[in-house]
Design a protein around this motif. Structure first.
Motif, short mmCIF file in Angstrom:
data_model
loop_
_atom_site.label_atom_id
_atom_site.label_comp_id
_atom_site.label_asym_id
_atom_site.label_seq_id
_atom_site.Cartn_x
_atom_site.Cartn_y
_atom_site.Cartn_z
N VAL A 20 47.96 62.44 7.43
CA VAL A 20 47.99 62.45 5.96
C VAL A 20 48.10 63.90 5.48
O VAL A 20 47.67 64.81 6.19
CB VAL A 20 46.69 61.83 5.35
N ARG A 287 40.81 54.69 6.65
CA ARG A 287 41.83 53.74 7.12
C ARG A 287 41.22 52.36 7.33
O ARG A 287 41.84 51.34 7.07
CB ARG A 287 42.46 54.24 8.42
N LYS A 290 40.99 50.81 4.17
CA LYS A 290 42.32 50.37 3.73
C LYS A 290 42.63 48.99 4.35
O LYS A 290 43.11 48.09 3.66
CB LYS A 290 43.37 51.40 4.16
N LYS A 296 43.79 51.99 -1.02
CA LYS A 296 45.24 51.91 -0.82
C LYS A 296 45.73 53.27 -0.35
O LYS A 296 44.99 54.25 -0.40
CB LYS A 296 45.93 51.60 -2.16
N ASP A 297 47.00 53.34 0.04
CA ASP A 297 47.57 54.62 0.48
C ASP A 297 47.40 55.71 -0.59
O ASP A 297 47.09 56.85 -0.28
CB ASP A 297 49.05 54.47 0.81
N GLU A 298 47.60 55.31 -1.85
CA GLU A 298 47.50 56.33 -2.90
C GLU A 298 46.07 56.86 -3.03
O GLU A 298 45.86 58.00 -3.44
CB GLU A 298 48.05 55.94 -4.24
N LEU A 300 44.05 57.38 -0.46
CA LEU A 300 43.92 58.39 0.60
C LEU A 300 44.63 59.69 0.19
O LEU A 300 44.12 60.79 0.41
CB LEU A 300 44.49 57.87 1.93
N GLN A 301 45.78 59.51 -0.42
CA GLN A 301 46.54 60.68 -0.90
C GLN A 301 45.71 61.50 -1.89
O GLN A 301 45.66 62.72 -1.83
CB GLN A 301 47.84 60.17 -1.57
#
Ligand SMILES: [Zn+2]
Length: 319
Positions: A20, A287, A290, A296-298, A300-301
């Protein structure tokens, strides 16, 4: 995406070895001068080494010689792990060295100056830090004698931070420093300042270092209180119930939202260097969340990269 523009000299976002994009919000910059002066004060050094040994995963640390280049060593570490930048707490004795470092390596360091509000020149130091391009301050209510974050005496520091668009990091809770006064270590103490300064961003380090419940309660009470995930979070061991990283992230995000959590490692010394193991463990925990549909991925971002840039006003620009 913020990473596209962040470093200004590369066309693509840097992806860390953990898969990431990463900006470390909370580490420390100790200059070679600081380390040398510790070494000269033998007794301090001895008791410090002992506390490191019993309370952290560091078995020692390296003392600088003439060839020591702190800035270069940190940048090598960031490159090694694919980390874009690190936010560092900077004390007075490392201040000049840090300024040099950020000039030499634009885009790799963001500075947060340690401020003792009891010093009469504290507001002036905040102004100076802003002029020098630092992005915030760090206060140590758990450690610094008689420091109550809600005292009127601290308000001039908040005023300067607000005026200069700087964030306020706070170390509440337990601390490795031997001068602790935990009577001033409860994050609830920041509630009144957060009410009085709704446009100032307060970031509580280490999820409150033992006062996690209070940090969560603050998520109900205030919109401008954030938390960082930095360090090993070994305060978990001292809770009366079982807690792990996954549980911490779950509770933090459910109480405040993923925009309230900033990843950090609390990297400090060599030879330990940049604490990749902290990143790995926290990415793993997120993760798993998740996979369970909690993140969600966003999210983590945001946690590992975007939040600190947004809060410090770095998004879309170079450091
Ligand atoms: Zn720290």
């Amino acid at each position: 995406m913020i990473g596209l523009y962040f470093r200004g000299r590369v066309g693509l976002p840097m992806i860390s070895r953990a898969g990431v994009p990463v900006v470390d919000a909370h580490s420390h910059y100790f200059g070679s001068q600081t380390l040398r002066s510790w070494a000269e004060r033998g007794r301090t050094m001895e008791s410090f080494a002992k506390r490191l040994n019993t309370r952290t995963d560091m078995k020692g640390f390296e003392l600088p010689d003439e060839n020591w280049d702190t800035a270069q060593r940190w940048v090598d570490e960031l490159d090694r792990y694919g980390v874009e930048a690190m936010g560092v707490m900077v004390g007075d004795d490392a201040y000049e060295e840090f300024k040099e470092a950020s000039k030499r390596f634009p885009g790799r360091f963001m500075g947060f100056r340690n401020i003792d509000p009891a010093q009469p020149d504290a507001p002036a130091k905040v102004r100076e830090a802003a002029r020098d391009g630092l992005r915030g301050v760090k206060l140590y209510p758990s450690s610094w004698r008689g420091m109550k974050v809600y005292d009127e005496a601290v308000y001039p520091v908040y005023d300067e931070c607000l005026r200069n668009g700087m964030v306020v990091f706070l170390h509440f809770g337990i601390t490795i420093g031997s001068q602790a006064d935990l009577r001033n270590g409860n994050p609830i103490d920041i509630q009144v300042p957060s009410r009085d300064y709704p446009d100032l961003k307060f970031i509580i380090a280490h999820f409150g270092a033992g006062f996690f419940r209070e940090v969560l309660l603050m998520q109900y009470q205030a919109d401008n209180v954030y938390m960082d995930s930095s360090g090993s979070n070994s305060w978990m061991k001292y809770m009366p119930y079982d807690l792990d990283l996954k549980q911490i992230f779950r509770k933090a995000v459910q109480a405040g939202g993923s925009h309230k959590v900033l990843f950090g490692t609390d990297s400090t010394f060599f030879p330990r260097g940049w604490r990749f193991n902290i990143l790995e463990a926290q990415v793993q925990a997120c993760r798993e969340l998740k996979a369970e549909g909690v993140l969600k991925d966003e999210d983590l971002q945001r946690i590992f990269h975007d939040n600190v840039l947004e809060l410090t006003g770095m998004s879309g620009s170079t450091l």
